[in-house]
Write a protein that holds these residues in place. Structure first.
Motif, mmCIF file in Angstrom:
data_model
loop_
_atom_site.group_PDB
_atom_site.id
_atom_site.type_symbol
_atom_site.label_atom_id
_atom_site.label_comp_id
_atom_site.label_asym_id
_atom_site.label_seq_id
_atom_site.Cartn_x
_atom_site.Cartn_y
_atom_site.Cartn_z
ATOM 1 N N SER A 338 -74.347 22.559 54.027
ATOM 2 C CA SER A 338 -74.507 22.146 52.629
ATOM 3 C C SER A 338 -73.961 23.178 51.656
ATOM 4 O O SER A 338 -73.386 22.826 50.619
ATOM 5 N N THR A 339 -74.122 24.455 51.957
ATOM 6 C CA THR A 339 -73.621 25.473 51.033
ATOM 7 C C THR A 339 -72.108 25.618 51.128
ATOM 8 O O THR A 339 -71.429 25.807 50.116
ATOM 9 N N MET A 340 -71.557 25.525 52.340
ATOM 10 C CA MET A 340 -70.108 25.573 52.488
ATOM 11 C C MET A 340 -69.465 24.415 51.730
ATOM 12 O O MET A 340 -68.384 24.559 51.146
ATOM 13 N N ASN A 341 -70.113 23.265 51.714
ATOM 14 C CA ASN A 341 -69.563 22.081 51.070
ATOM 15 C C ASN A 341 -69.672 22.121 49.548
ATOM 16 O O ASN A 341 -69.200 21.210 48.871
ATOM 17 N N ARG A 342 -70.303 23.159 49.005
ATOM 18 C CA ARG A 342 -70.344 23.290 47.551
ATOM 19 C C ARG A 342 -68.949 23.574 46.983
ATOM 20 O O ARG A 342 -68.675 23.290 45.819
ATOM 21 N N ILE A 343 -68.091 24.167 47.794
ATOM 22 C CA ILE A 343 -66.717 24.372 47.340
ATOM 23 C C ILE A 343 -66.002 23.030 47.451
ATOM 24 O O ILE A 343 -65.635 22.589 48.537
ATOM 25 N N ASP A 344 -65.836 22.366 46.326
ATOM 26 C CA ASP A 344 -65.163 21.071 46.326
ATOM 27 C C ASP A 344 -63.899 21.178 45.477
ATOM 28 O O ASP A 344 -63.588 22.221 44.897
ATOM 29 N N LEU A 345 -63.163 20.077 45.393
ATOM 30 C CA LEU A 345 -61.892 20.099 44.678
ATOM 31 C C LEU A 345 -62.061 20.386 43.178
ATOM 32 O O LEU A 345 -61.272 21.154 42.608
ATOM 33 N N PRO A 346 -63.068 19.817 42.507
ATOM 34 C CA PRO A 346 -63.237 20.172 41.090
ATOM 35 C C PRO A 346 -63.430 21.668 40.857
ATOM 36 O O PRO A 346 -62.852 22.234 39.917
ATOM 37 N N HIS A 347 -64.240 22.335 41.687
ATOM 38 C CA HIS A 347 -64.455 23.775 41.518
ATOM 39 C C HIS A 347 -63.171 24.556 41.798
ATOM 40 O O HIS A 347 -62.878 25.550 41.111
ATOM 41 N N LEU A 348 -62.413 24.134 42.822
ATOM 42 C CA LEU A 348 -61.164 24.824 43.114
ATOM 43 C C LEU A 348 -60.168 24.671 41.967
ATOM 44 O O LEU A 348 -59.525 25.643 41.557
ATOM 45 N N VAL A 349 -60.047 23.457 41.435
ATOM 46 C CA VAL A 349 -59.142 23.216 40.299
ATOM 47 C C VAL A 349 -59.566 24.056 39.103
ATOM 48 O O VAL A 349 -58.735 24.698 38.431
ATOM 49 N N TRP A 350 -60.861 24.082 38.817
ATOM 50 C CA TRP A 350 -61.377 24.872 37.690
ATOM 51 C C TRP A 350 -61.034 26.351 37.855
ATOM 52 O O TRP A 350 -60.581 27.016 36.911
ATOM 53 N N ALA A 351 -61.227 26.881 39.069
ATOM 54 C CA ALA A 351 -60.943 28.297 39.311
ATOM 55 C C ALA A 351 -59.456 28.594 39.149
ATOM 56 O O ALA A 351 -59.072 29.584 38.504
ATOM 57 N N LEU A 352 -58.602 27.748 39.713
ATOM 58 C CA LEU A 352 -57.157 27.980 39.645
ATOM 59 C C LEU A 352 -56.645 27.832 38.211
ATOM 60 O O LEU A 352 -55.855 28.662 37.735
ATOM 61 N N GLU A 353 -57.077 26.800 37.515
ATOM 62 C CA GLU A 353 -56.620 26.599 36.140
ATOM 63 C C GLU A 353 -57.125 27.703 35.220
ATOM 64 O O GLU A 353 -56.428 28.092 34.266
ATOM 65 N N SER A 354 -58.308 28.223 35.487
ATOM 66 C CA SER A 354 -58.821 29.347 34.691
ATOM 67 C C SER A 354 -57.928 30.566 34.873
ATOM 68 O O SER A 354 -57.628 31.291 33.904
ATOM 69 N N LEU A 355 -57.477 30.816 36.104
ATOM 70 C CA LEU A 355 -56.580 31.945 36.361
ATOM 71 C C LEU A 355 -55.249 31.753 35.646
ATOM 72 O O LEU A 355 -54.675 32.715 35.109
ATOM 73 N N VAL A 356 -54.759 30.536 35.639
ATOM 74 C CA VAL A 356 -53.516 30.242 34.918
ATOM 75 C C VAL A 356 -53.668 30.589 33.437
ATOM 76 O O VAL A 356 -52.748 31.134 32.805
ATOM 77 N N GLU A 357 -54.840 30.316 32.885
ATOM 78 C CA GLU A 357 -55.103 30.576 31.469
ATOM 79 C C GLU A 357 -55.425 32.042 31.196
ATOM 80 O O GLU A 357 -55.644 32.439 30.047
ATOM 81 N N GLY A 358 -55.484 32.858 32.256
ATOM 82 C CA GLY A 358 -55.756 34.277 32.077
ATOM 83 C C GLY A 358 -57.219 34.653 32.143
ATOM 84 O O GLY A 358 -57.588 35.784 31.794
ATOM 85 N N THR A 359 -58.071 33.736 32.590
ATOM 86 C CA THR A 359 -59.503 34.002 32.694
ATOM 87 C C THR A 359 -59.910 34.111 34.161
ATOM 88 O O THR A 359 -59.703 33.175 34.945
ATOM 89 N N VAL A 360 -60.461 35.247 34.532
ATOM 90 C CA VAL A 360 -60.937 35.443 35.903
ATOM 91 C C VAL A 360 -62.388 34.986 35.976
ATOM 92 O O VAL A 360 -63.252 35.508 35.269
ATOM 93 N N VAL A 361 -62.652 33.989 36.808
ATOM 94 C CA VAL A 361 -63.997 33.437 36.921
ATOM 95 C C VAL A 361 -64.592 33.764 38.287
ATOM 96 O O VAL A 361 -63.879 33.937 39.261
ATOM 97 N N ASN A 362 -65.915 33.852 38.302
ATOM 98 C CA ASN A 362 -66.665 33.990 39.561
ATOM 99 C C ASN A 362 -66.112 35.097 40.457
ATOM 100 O O ASN A 362 -65.999 34.933 41.680
ATOM 101 N N GLN A 363 -65.794 36.237 39.858
ATOM 102 C CA GLN A 363 -65.288 37.351 40.663
ATOM 103 C C GLN A 363 -66.420 37.975 41.470
ATOM 104 O O GLN A 363 -67.515 38.220 40.951
ATOM 105 N N ILE A 364 -66.156 38.226 42.736
ATOM 106 C CA ILE A 364 -67.127 38.864 43.626
ATOM 107 C C ILE A 364 -66.790 40.347 43.709
ATOM 108 O O ILE A 364 -65.691 40.717 44.121
ATOM 109 N N GLN A 365 -67.737 41.188 43.311
ATOM 110 C CA GLN A 365 -67.525 42.626 43.310
ATOM 111 C C GLN A 365 -68.667 43.332 44.022
ATOM 112 O O GLN A 365 -69.832 43.180 43.654
#
Length: 391
Positions: A338-365
């Protein structure tokens, strides 16, 4: 804090950010019904070019892994990320502890992104640092800590890996757990004990079936009980102290279903992951890591029948890739992670498009001190002979 101290939130209203990871998603998450999601992901990835490297775990949805530059198990993917220093962004389609490992192994210039922060791991969460420190204190009080070597499975948080690095221990994967345990038992003389976490089943199956210890040599440490639910005498007599943790997916498979499938499918071969319970592993024909399962099916002859005990996304993918073989799932009910399946296409698109716009989201440090000691534990694993690169 007791349960009565916890805030009670009406269903669907309010959120507790201190206890829920990933309940807020800054920005606008695309609708799952958006027919342009695939095109949007392709466009964003193309715009980012070599600046982004997308990792896809074997248990991820097909809609997500189609955009992965490489697929694999957690440690392999983290190493793949480290081998791509030119990639500014590492988008890890997996779960939290995997992204932590990628951050530990990549350079400071690279940013690791987890598309949904709620993609955790229930097994990893079963061994919290405070609980492990309390267990170590109890082992010290019992007079045995000096001969205990902690070994943590790769499926654990960065701070647990760091604990092992700081206490003469190491990390292991499901394919080299036997090598890691052999190394551990050679560290502190004939009285050496191993504290293995967070998955009791992998530890038990390895100690008993690979190293020849008996079930009586193994005890279980329950972090919710004093002394883990054991007497001081039991702690002193044990060779392997198994943390009371398990995988919520692999723990579902049962010996009864193995028997039923053998009765209904002629010549079926049962292939399971070593995170399965001991009685299931005993009834299986083959036991091994995710990579082992994949390689076994790829090498199997046409017409052969297989019942596979691992995450359903992978089993379905193997069945679709090998229509010449009869591949079934080793459970009566649907069993996705169930937790692995939380990564879905909407979240991936949001993350990639945010990077295109210059915004780093959900960075793991991972903080510097934790990273330093986690690297020590990981390096000890890498220095072991034999199998060190697969889960």
């Amino acid at each position: 804090m007791t349960t009565i101290d916890l805030p009670l939130l009406p269903l669907g209203r309010g959120k507790d950010l201190s206890s829920e990871r990933g309940v807020e998603c800054p920005g606008d998450l695309p609708a799952a019904s958006d027919p342009d999601l695939v095109a949007r992901a392709e466009a964003a990835k193309a715009k980012l070019g070599n600046r982004v490297f997308v990792l896809g775990h074997h248990y991820q949805r097909d809609e997500v892994v189609q955009f992965a530059d490489v697929m694999g198990d957690s440690f392999k993917l983290a190493k793949d990320a480290a081998a791509r220093p030119e990639a500014e962004f590492i988008v890890f389609c997996g779960v939290h502890f995997m992204a932590e490992s990628a951050d530990i192994l990549t350079s400071d210039d690279q940013k690791v992104i987890l598309p949904d922060l709620a993609a955790g791991c229930s097994m990893a969460d079963m061994a919290r640092l405070g609980q492990v420190q309390d267990a170590w204190d109890a082992l010290t009080d019992a007079g045995v800590a000096d001969v205990v070597v902690p070994i943590t499975y790769m499926n654990s948080s960065a701070d647990i890996k760091a604990f092992c690095g700081n206490h003469d221990g190491a990390v292991c994967t499901s394919s080299n757990a036997d090598v890691a345990l052999e190394w551990a038992f050679a560290q502190k003389g004939p009285d050496t004990k191993v504290l293995f976490f967070p998955d009791q089943h992998l530890g038990r199956n390895t100690a008993v079936l690979k190293l020849g210890y008996s079930l009586d040599d193994c005890i279980v440490w329950n972090p919710l009980l004093p002394n883990g639910g054991n007497t001081v005498e039991e702690l002193r007599a044990a060779k392997v102290i198994l943390w009371k943790g398990h995988c919520s997916v692999h723990g579902r498979f049962s010996a009864e279903v193995v028997d039923e499938l053998r009765a209904t499918i002629p010549d079926v071969q049962v292939l399971v992951h070593p995170e399965c319970a001991h009685d299931v592993v005993l009834k299986a024909d083959k036991v091994g890591s995710t990579e082992f399962i994949i390689n076994t099916i790829e090498a199997a002859p046409a017409g052969s029948s297989w019942a596979i005990g691992t995450e359903l996304n992978l089993v379905k993918r193997l069945a679709n890739a090998h229509p010449d073989k009869n591949i079934v799932f080793l459970d009566k009910t649907v069993c996705y992670c169930s937790t692995m399946n939380r990564i879905d296409l909407p979240h991936l698109v949001w993350a990639l498009e945010s990077l295109v716009e210059g915004t780093v989201v959900n960075q793991i440090q991972v903080d510097g001190e934790t990273e330093k000691w986690a690297k020590v534990a990981l390096q000890r694993m890498l220095d072991l002979p034999g199998r060190t690169s697969k889960d």
